[in-house]
Structure formats: C-alpha cells, structure tokens
Design a protein around this motif. Structure first.
Motif, PDB file in Angstrom:
ATOM      1  N   SER A  49     -38.656 -55.623 -44.923  1.00 25.01           N
ATOM      2  CA  SER A  49     -38.215 -55.330 -43.555  1.00 25.01           C
ATOM      3  C   SER A  49     -39.284 -55.456 -42.477  1.00 25.01           C
ATOM      4  CB  SER A  49     -37.610 -53.921 -43.501  1.00 25.01           C
ATOM      5  OG  SER A  49     -38.605 -52.949 -43.756  1.00 25.01           O
ATOM      6  N   CYS A  50     -40.546 -55.554 -42.836  1.00 20.71           N
ATOM      7  CA  CYS A  50     -41.607 -55.503 -41.821  1.00 20.71           C
ATOM      8  C   CYS A  50     -42.443 -56.764 -41.701  1.00 20.71           C
ATOM      9  CB  CYS A  50     -42.547 -54.340 -42.123  1.00 20.71           C
ATOM     10  SG  CYS A  50     -41.769 -52.732 -42.062  1.00 20.71           S
ATOM     11  N   VAL A  51     -42.336 -57.678 -42.621  1.00 16.83           N
ATOM     12  CA  VAL A  51     -43.224 -58.841 -42.627  1.00 16.83           C
ATOM     13  C   VAL A  51     -43.128 -59.643 -41.336  1.00 16.83           C
ATOM     14  CG1 VAL A  51     -43.431 -61.138 -43.688  1.00 16.83           C
ATOM     15  CG2 VAL A  51     -43.650 -59.112 -45.075  1.00 16.83           C
ATOM     16  N   GLN A  52     -41.942 -59.841 -40.813  1.00 17.08           N
ATOM     17  CA  GLN A  52     -41.806 -60.625 -39.576  1.00 17.08           C
ATOM     18  C   GLN A  52     -42.518 -59.952 -38.407  1.00 17.08           C
ATOM     19  OE1 GLN A  52     -40.438 -63.754 -39.370  1.00 17.08           O
ATOM     20  NE2 GLN A  52     -41.359 -63.742 -37.341  1.00 17.08           N
ATOM     21  N   THR A  53     -42.329 -58.662 -38.257  1.00 12.07           N
ATOM     22  CA  THR A  53     -43.006 -57.917 -37.186  1.00 12.07           C
ATOM     23  C   THR A  53     -44.519 -58.001 -37.359  1.00 12.07           C
ATOM     24  OG1 THR A  53     -41.146 -56.401 -36.923  1.00 12.07           O
ATOM     25  CG2 THR A  53     -43.296 -55.618 -36.157  1.00 12.07           C
ATOM     26  N   TYR A  54     -44.990 -57.780 -38.568  1.00 10.87           N
ATOM     27  CA  TYR A  54     -46.424 -57.812 -38.870  1.00 10.87           C
ATOM     28  C   TYR A  54     -47.012 -59.197 -38.604  1.00 10.87           C
ATOM     29  CZ  TYR A  54     -50.678 -57.263 -41.705  1.00 10.87           C
ATOM     30  OH  TYR A  54     -51.980 -57.212 -42.139  1.00 10.87           O
ATOM     31  N   GLN A  55     -46.378 -60.235 -39.125  1.00 12.32           N
ATOM     32  CA  GLN A  55     -46.895 -61.591 -38.964  1.00 12.32           C
ATOM     33  C   GLN A  55     -46.871 -62.040 -37.508  1.00 12.32           C
ATOM     34  OE1 GLN A  55     -44.596 -63.919 -41.753  1.00 12.32           O
ATOM     35  NE2 GLN A  55     -45.983 -63.451 -43.433  1.00 12.32           N
ATOM     36  N   THR A  56     -45.819 -61.662 -36.785  1.00 10.67           N
ATOM     37  CA  THR A  56     -45.733 -62.016 -35.368  1.00 10.67           C
ATOM     38  C   THR A  56     -46.866 -61.383 -34.587  1.00 10.67           C
ATOM     39  OG1 THR A  56     -43.335 -62.297 -35.500  1.00 10.67           O
ATOM     40  CG2 THR A  56     -44.263 -61.881 -33.309  1.00 10.67           C
ATOM     41  N   TRP A  57     -47.164 -60.114 -34.881  1.00 11.36           N
ATOM     42  CA  TRP A  57     -48.255 -59.415 -34.201  1.00 11.36           C
ATOM     43  C   TRP A  57     -49.598 -60.050 -34.526  1.00 11.36           C
ATOM     44  CZ3 TRP A  57     -51.836 -55.675 -36.475  1.00 11.36           C
ATOM     45  CH2 TRP A  57     -52.651 -55.056 -35.522  1.00 11.36           C
ATOM     46  N   ILE A  58     -49.854 -60.359 -35.774  1.00 14.25           N
ATOM     47  CA  ILE A  58     -51.105 -60.999 -36.195  1.00 14.25           C
ATOM     48  C   ILE A  58     -51.271 -62.337 -35.469  1.00 14.25           C
ATOM     49  CG2 ILE A  58     -52.286 -62.092 -38.177  1.00 14.25           C
ATOM     50  CD1 ILE A  58     -52.332 -59.037 -38.319  1.00 14.25           C
ATOM     51  N   ALA A  59     -50.206 -63.148 -35.449  1.00 11.60           N
ATOM     52  CA  ALA A  59     -50.266 -64.463 -34.807  1.00 11.60           C
ATOM     53  C   ALA A  59     -50.453 -64.341 -33.296  1.00 11.60           C
ATOM     54  CB  ALA A  59     -48.998 -65.250 -35.128  1.00 11.60           C
ATOM     55  N   LYS A  60     -49.792 -63.379 -32.669  1.00 10.90           N
ATOM     56  CA  LYS A  60     -49.880 -63.171 -31.215  1.00 10.90           C
ATOM     57  C   LYS A  60     -51.323 -63.007 -30.770  1.00 10.90           C
ATOM     58  CE  LYS A  60     -48.782 -59.613 -27.800  1.00 10.90           C
ATOM     59  NZ  LYS A  60     -48.127 -58.309 -27.607  1.00 10.90           N
ATOM     60  N   HIS A  61     -52.125 -62.310 -31.548  1.00 13.71           N
ATOM     61  CA  HIS A  61     -53.508 -62.046 -31.183  1.00 13.71           C
ATOM     62  C   HIS A  61     -54.506 -62.966 -31.881  1.00 13.71           C
ATOM     63  CE1 HIS A  61     -52.511 -58.528 -28.827  1.00 13.71           C
ATOM     64  NE2 HIS A  61     -51.747 -58.108 -29.810  1.00 13.71           N
ATOM     65  N   GLY A  62     -54.024 -63.873 -32.724  1.00 12.42           N
ATOM     66  CA  GLY A  62     -54.919 -64.774 -33.442  1.00 12.42           C
ATOM     67  C   GLY A  62     -55.864 -64.039 -34.373  1.00 12.42           C
ATOM     68  N   ILE A  63     -55.376 -62.956 -34.944  1.00 15.46           N
ATOM     69  CA  ILE A  63     -56.201 -62.124 -35.822  1.00 15.46           C
ATOM     70  C   ILE A  63     -56.391 -62.824 -37.168  1.00 15.46           C
ATOM     71  CG2 ILE A  63     -56.365 -59.899 -37.002  1.00 15.46           C
ATOM     72  CD1 ILE A  63     -54.520 -58.782 -34.741  1.00 15.46           C
ATOM     73  N   LYS A  64     -57.614 -62.906 -37.620  1.00 15.73           N
ATOM     74  CA  LYS A  64     -57.945 -63.388 -38.972  1.00 15.73           C
ATOM     75  C   LYS A  64     -58.760 -62.279 -39.606  1.00 15.73           C
ATOM     76  CE  LYS A  64     -56.318 -67.606 -39.010  1.00 15.73           C
ATOM     77  NZ  LYS A  64     -55.213 -67.965 -39.862  1.00 15.73           N
ATOM     78  N   GLN A  65     -58.135 -61.492 -40.437  1.00 14.67           N
ATOM     79  CA  GLN A  65     -58.738 -60.264 -40.941  1.00 14.67           C
ATOM     80  C   GLN A  65     -58.720 -60.208 -42.458  1.00 14.67           C
ATOM     81  OE1 GLN A  65     -55.633 -60.660 -40.123  1.00 14.67           O
ATOM     82  NE2 GLN A  65     -54.445 -59.528 -41.608  1.00 14.67           N
ATOM     83  N   ALA A  83     -60.660 -48.160 -26.002  1.00 14.91           N
ATOM     84  CA  ALA A  83     -62.052 -48.116 -26.446  1.00 14.91           C
ATOM     85  C   ALA A  83     -62.853 -49.317 -25.928  1.00 14.91           C
ATOM     86  CB  ALA A  83     -62.121 -48.059 -27.965  1.00 14.91           C
ATOM     87  N   GLY A  84     -62.177 -50.234 -25.207  1.00 15.51           N
ATOM     88  CA  GLY A  84     -62.862 -51.390 -24.637  1.00 15.51           C
ATOM     89  C   GLY A  84     -62.938 -52.601 -25.545  1.00 15.51           C
ATOM     90  N   TYR A  85     -62.093 -52.647 -26.540  1.00 21.50           N
ATOM     91  CA  TYR A  85     -62.051 -53.773 -27.480  1.00 21.50           C
ATOM     92  C   TYR A  85     -60.719 -54.510 -27.331  1.00 21.50           C
ATOM     93  CZ  TYR A  85     -66.169 -51.878 -29.848  1.00 21.50           C
ATOM     94  OH  TYR A  85     -67.439 -51.438 -30.147  1.00 21.50           O
ATOM     95  N   GLU A  86     -60.558 -55.580 -28.094  1.00 17.71           N
ATOM     96  CA  GLU A  86     -59.331 -56.384 -28.082  1.00 17.71           C
ATOM     97  C   GLU A  86     -58.760 -56.466 -29.490  1.00 17.71           C
ATOM     98  OE1 GLU A  86     -57.906 -57.764 -25.403  1.00 17.71           O
ATOM     99  OE2 GLU A  86     -59.493 -57.036 -24.067  1.00 17.71           O
ATOM    100  N   PRO A  87     -57.419 -56.477 -29.636  1.00 20.61           N
ATOM    101  CA  PRO A  87     -56.829 -56.637 -30.967  1.00 20.61           C
ATOM    102  C   PRO A  87     -57.309 -57.894 -31.692  1.00 20.61           C
ATOM    103  CG  PRO A  87     -55.162 -55.892 -29.427  1.00 20.61           C
ATOM    104  CD  PRO A  87     -56.394 -56.219 -28.612  1.00 20.61           C
ATOM    105  N   SER A  88     -57.648 -58.935 -30.949  1.00 18.07           N
ATOM    106  CA  SER A  88     -58.129 -60.173 -31.578  1.00 18.07           C
ATOM    107  C   SER A  88     -59.455 -59.963 -32.304  1.00 18.07           C
ATOM    108  CB  SER A  88     -58.285 -61.275 -30.539  1.00 18.07           C
ATOM    109  OG  SER A  88     -59.229 -60.888 -29.551  1.00 18.07           O
ATOM    110  N   GLY A  89     -60.145 -58.854 -32.017  1.00 13.72           N
ATOM    111  CA  GLY A  89     -61.407 -58.547 -32.682  1.00 13.72           C
ATOM    112  C   GLY A  89     -61.256 -57.812 -33.995  1.00 13.72           C
TER     113      GLY A  89
END
Length: 130
Positions: free
Chosen positions: A90-106, A67-73
């Motif tokens: 079972s999922c917190v590590q995967t979730y947190q790693t993904w959030i940190a990878k893109h610098g997401i603050k949501q 769609a022309g956007y970035e996960p960091s948005g």
C-alpha cells in the motif's frame, strides 16, 4: 559537499536506493530522530499505513527544512514498519514518488518491528547532509 553513490549490482536501479553513499566535505550533518504520523500536539494520527506514511513524510520534511537542510540531502533513510508486506502493498507508490520528487539517492534499511509509538505502523529515520 561531494556525494558519490555506489551500487555494484544491476538490480539496484529498481530499489529506489543505493548500496552505499560517500560524502566528502559536508558543510553539516543532521541526524533526525524517527518521525511518525503525529500531529503538532504530539498525538498519533489514526489512518491506514499509506495515510500515516504521507503525514510522516510531511513531518520529516518539516524537521529537515526547519533545521536548514533539504530533503534531497538525505543520505541514509531507515524505514520501520509493523508490516513490510503492507508497506510494499500500500505504500510503495507514495514512498517512490517522494524519493523521486527530491532526487534522493540514499542508503536504506527497512525493518519490520513488533510495534511503534501509539499503535502507529510506519516510522522514518534520516541522516541528512549539506
């Protein structure tokens, strides 16, 4: 776009989210339908919750980038799961790693639901800005 976050409580720094996100002068806003672990043919992909989350994240990233956007948005991310206990186990590590990878603050809401499409166990719904 100008992005400001507000999180007035000290415990907020441990949640990988913020209590509020303010966006000023966005170029656009993308409202994503809930994404789940389905293949390109629309078929649910079996697996444990963490494996489903990994595919769900890939699907969400593909949708956002096409769609022309970035996960960091991502400014709002709702998590639907059939078991919050299993998600945190079972999922917190995967979730947190993904959030940190893109610098997401949501801003985030997590809901435990009775069921999801096709017997799946996790769904992500995002609002993205640029």
């Amino acid at each position: 776009m100008e992005k400001n976050t507000t999180d007035p409580w000290a415990w907020g720094k441990y949640t990988n989210s913020v209590q509020a996100v303010e966006i000023k002068q966005p170029e656009g806003t993308l409202y994503c339908s809930g994404q789940v672990a389905i293949d390109a043919n629309g078929q649910p992909v079996a697996g444990d919750m963490n494996a489903q989350l990994e595919l769900t994240i890939r699907n969400l990233e593909q949708l956002i980038t096409e769609a022309g956007y970035e996960p960091s948005g991502i400014v709002r991310l709702n998590v639907y799961t059939t078991s919050t206990q299993e998600f945190f186990t079972s999922c917190v590590q995967t979730y947190q790693t993904w959030i940190a990878k893109h610098g997401i603050k949501q801003a985030t809401t997590m809901l435990e639901v009775k069921a999801l499409f096709g017997g799946l166990t996790v769904e992500l719904e995002a609002t993205v800005v640029k």
